[in-house]
Write a protein that holds these residues in place. Structure first.
Motif, mmCIF file in Angstrom:
data_model
loop_
_atom_site.group_PDB
_atom_site.id
_atom_site.type_symbol
_atom_site.label_atom_id
_atom_site.label_comp_id
_atom_site.label_asym_id
_atom_site.label_seq_id
_atom_site.Cartn_x
_atom_site.Cartn_y
_atom_site.Cartn_z
ATOM 1 N N TYR A 111 25.497 13.001 46.980
ATOM 2 C CA TYR A 111 25.979 13.692 48.174
ATOM 3 C C TYR A 111 26.993 14.772 47.795
ATOM 4 N N LEU A 112 27.923 14.467 46.919
ATOM 5 C CA LEU A 112 28.943 15.431 46.518
ATOM 6 C C LEU A 112 28.323 16.622 45.795
ATOM 7 N N LEU A 113 27.323 16.356 44.964
ATOM 8 C CA LEU A 113 26.654 17.444 44.250
ATOM 9 C C LEU A 113 25.876 18.330 45.218
ATOM 10 N N ASP A 114 25.253 17.741 46.225
ATOM 11 C CA ASP A 114 24.528 18.522 47.223
ATOM 12 C C ASP A 114 25.487 19.299 48.128
ATOM 13 N N TYR A 115 26.730 18.796 48.245
ATOM 14 C CA TYR A 115 27.737 19.444 49.080
ATOM 15 C C TYR A 115 28.273 20.711 48.403
ATOM 16 N N LEU A 116 28.256 20.719 47.066
ATOM 17 C CA LEU A 116 28.891 21.806 46.316
ATOM 18 C C LEU A 116 28.413 23.198 46.713
ATOM 19 N N PRO A 117 27.105 23.452 46.899
ATOM 20 C CA PRO A 117 26.679 24.817 47.277
ATOM 21 C C PRO A 117 27.225 25.276 48.622
ATOM 22 N N THR A 118 27.678 24.345 49.451
ATOM 23 C CA THR A 118 28.241 24.722 50.758
ATOM 24 C C THR A 118 29.767 24.661 50.752
ATOM 25 N N GLU A 169 37.246 26.466 34.266
ATOM 26 C CA GLU A 169 37.860 26.158 32.970
ATOM 27 C C GLU A 169 37.963 24.656 32.753
ATOM 28 N N ARG A 170 38.336 23.933 33.808
ATOM 29 C CA ARG A 170 38.515 22.482 33.683
ATOM 30 C C ARG A 170 37.217 21.784 33.308
ATOM 31 N N PHE A 171 36.107 22.210 33.916
ATOM 32 C CA PHE A 171 34.833 21.535 33.680
ATOM 33 C C PHE A 171 33.883 22.334 32.793
ATOM 34 N N ASN A 172 34.392 23.470 32.290
ATOM 35 C CA ASN A 172 33.615 24.312 31.370
ATOM 36 C C ASN A 172 32.259 24.680 31.976
ATOM 37 N N VAL A 173 32.310 25.221 33.199
ATOM 38 C CA VAL A 173 31.094 25.620 33.912
ATOM 39 C C VAL A 173 31.281 27.031 34.450
ATOM 40 N N LYS A 174 30.183 27.628 34.879
ATOM 41 C CA LYS A 174 30.195 28.921 35.542
ATOM 42 C C LYS A 174 29.662 28.741 36.962
ATOM 43 N N GLN A 175 30.387 29.297 37.932
ATOM 44 C CA GLN A 175 29.966 29.130 39.320
ATOM 45 C C GLN A 175 30.082 30.447 40.069
ATOM 46 N N GLU A 176 28.983 30.893 40.659
ATOM 47 C CA GLU A 176 28.975 32.111 41.443
ATOM 48 C C GLU A 176 29.514 31.845 42.846
ATOM 49 N N VAL A 177 29.910 32.925 43.513
ATOM 50 C CA VAL A 177 30.303 32.835 44.919
ATOM 51 C C VAL A 177 29.330 33.665 45.745
ATOM 52 N N SER A 178 29.320 33.441 47.043
ATOM 53 C CA SER A 178 28.414 34.148 47.950
ATOM 54 C C SER A 178 29.206 35.125 48.808
ATOM 55 N N ARG A 179 28.599 36.255 49.083
ATOM 56 C CA ARG A 179 29.202 37.249 49.980
ATOM 57 C C ARG A 179 28.476 37.278 51.312
ATOM 58 N N LEU A 214 25.779 34.402 53.955
ATOM 59 C CA LEU A 214 25.541 33.050 54.448
ATOM 60 C C LEU A 214 24.645 32.242 53.513
ATOM 61 N N THR A 215 24.067 32.891 52.510
ATOM 62 C CA THR A 215 23.184 32.197 51.582
ATOM 63 C C THR A 215 24.007 31.427 50.557
ATOM 64 N N PRO A 216 23.791 30.123 50.432
ATOM 65 C CA PRO A 216 24.562 29.336 49.457
ATOM 66 C C PRO A 216 24.347 29.840 48.037
ATOM 67 N N PRO A 217 25.398 29.902 47.233
ATOM 68 C CA PRO A 217 25.253 30.341 45.848
ATOM 69 C C PRO A 217 24.536 29.275 45.024
ATOM 70 N N PRO A 218 23.852 29.680 43.947
ATOM 71 C CA PRO A 218 23.169 28.692 43.108
ATOM 72 C C PRO A 218 24.157 27.850 42.321
ATOM 73 N N VAL A 219 23.799 26.589 42.106
ATOM 74 C CA VAL A 219 24.575 25.681 41.258
ATOM 75 C C VAL A 219 23.653 25.240 40.127
ATOM 76 N N SER A 220 24.043 25.522 38.916
ATOM 77 C CA SER A 220 23.169 25.264 37.775
ATOM 78 C C SER A 220 22.995 23.771 37.517
ATOM 79 N N THR A 221 21.923 23.455 36.823
ATOM 80 C CA THR A 221 21.660 22.071 36.435
ATOM 81 C C THR A 221 22.772 21.548 35.532
ATOM 82 N N GLU A 222 23.287 22.420 34.670
ATOM 83 C CA GLU A 222 24.369 22.013 33.766
ATOM 84 C C GLU A 222 25.629 21.645 34.543
ATOM 85 N N THR A 223 25.940 22.436 35.581
ATOM 86 C CA THR A 223 27.122 22.143 36.396
ATOM 87 C C THR A 223 26.964 20.808 37.103
ATOM 88 N N ARG A 224 25.794 20.577 37.662
ATOM 89 C CA ARG A 224 25.543 19.312 38.340
ATOM 90 C C ARG A 224 25.674 18.135 37.380
#
Length: 276
Positions: free
Chosen positions: A112-119, A149-159, A161-171
């Motif tokens: 649930y938390l991982l699915d929540y992340l894109p929103t 930096e804390r989790f050594n991941v890259k995360q895009e933001v959205s400009r 209403l479309t949710p930004p992608p969350v990579s498999t590595e981040t999940r």
């Protein structure tokens, strides 16, 4: 032993209880005079007039932390004429962890938390109001940088209403992190995430990058921006902010207290040796 934060305790001392009483959310009068705690092997129980506090399903309310048991007892002791269950967040969190009415597992909550992340609130920046977007970048930017930096991941933001992608590595990284917590702790993280509408802000609180009050202000950034422009009803917005802060503080208290087990030990008088 992780010391209890005075900030967390103060955040839990909201005046929302009185508001709930006036709205008649309380369903029963206070039926006890005194509260207390007792130790049961490595766990702790809360008592009401020496009777053991139980969950809605009839289980004895057990926690593995003395400070958490004391905080729950204080929550019950703070009730006045009526018991305002809707604002007793510590009790609700511990009841849910023990009764588990949804029959959830740690993996369920992690999904649930991982699915929540894109929103996540922090991942949506305004594409219409330049002033708001600049404010979001200023206030949210440092937290997003910390998260990456804390989790050594890259995360895009959205400009938009479309949710930004969350990579498999981040999940995968976040899944391992969430699953490292006990069930009561990850249940509390879920509760705090719901209040903030942001897994990232909740993680920042758990990692002590933010305190509850600041996290709530960041979660309400766009709303506060609009209120400054269009005006506010002071008591209503302050009450909502206090309630959200209390929810997040309760979540953090459970997470911190369940991170380590606390037990009492009989002190050895000077000159004597503790039994082996």
């Amino acid at each position: 032993m992780i010391p209890l934060s005075t900030l967390l305790i103060n955040s839990l001392k909201t005046k929302c209880t009185n508001c709930f009483q006036f709205q008649r959310y309380a369903t029963r009068k206070r039926f006890y005079r005194n509260t207390g705690i007792i130790q049961n092997e490595q766990n702790w129980e809360v008592t009401l007039d020496h009777r053991r506090l139980k969950t809605p399903n009839g289980k004895v309310l057990l926690v593995n932390s003395e400070p958490l048991a004391r905080a729950i007892a204080a929550e019950w002791d703070s009730q006045k004429e009526y018991i305002a269950l809707p604002v007793m967040h510590l009790t609700a969190l511990c009841n849910t962890a023990l009764d588990n009415p949804g029959k959830l597992t740690s993996h369920d909550i992690t999904s649930y938390l991982l699915d929540y992340l894109p929103t996540d609130t922090l991942l949506f920046h305004s594409d219409e109001e330049e002033e708001l977007r600049v404010l979001q970048e200023q206030k949210w930017g440092p937290i997003l940088e910390w998260f990456q930096e804390r989790f050594n991941v890259k995360q895009e933001v959205s400009r938009g209403l479309t949710p930004p992608p969350v990579s498999t590595e981040t999940r995968a990284v976040l899944a391992r992190h969430f699953l490292s917590y006990s069930f009561p702790a990850i249940n509390a993280i879920y509760f705090g995430t719901e209040a903030l509408k942001s897994p990232i802000l909740m993680l920042a609180c758990v990692e002590r990058r933010l305190d509850p009050k600041d996290a709530v202000l960041l979660a309400r950034l766009e709303e506060e921006y609009q209120l400054i422009r269009w005006g506010r009803v002071p008591w209503a917005h302050e009450l909502n902010q206090a309630e959200l802060t209390a929810r997040v503080a309760a979540s953090l208290l459970v997470v911190q207290c369940t991170a380590e087990r606390h037990s009492s030990a009989k002190k050895t008088p000077p000159g004597e040796f503790a039994p082996q």
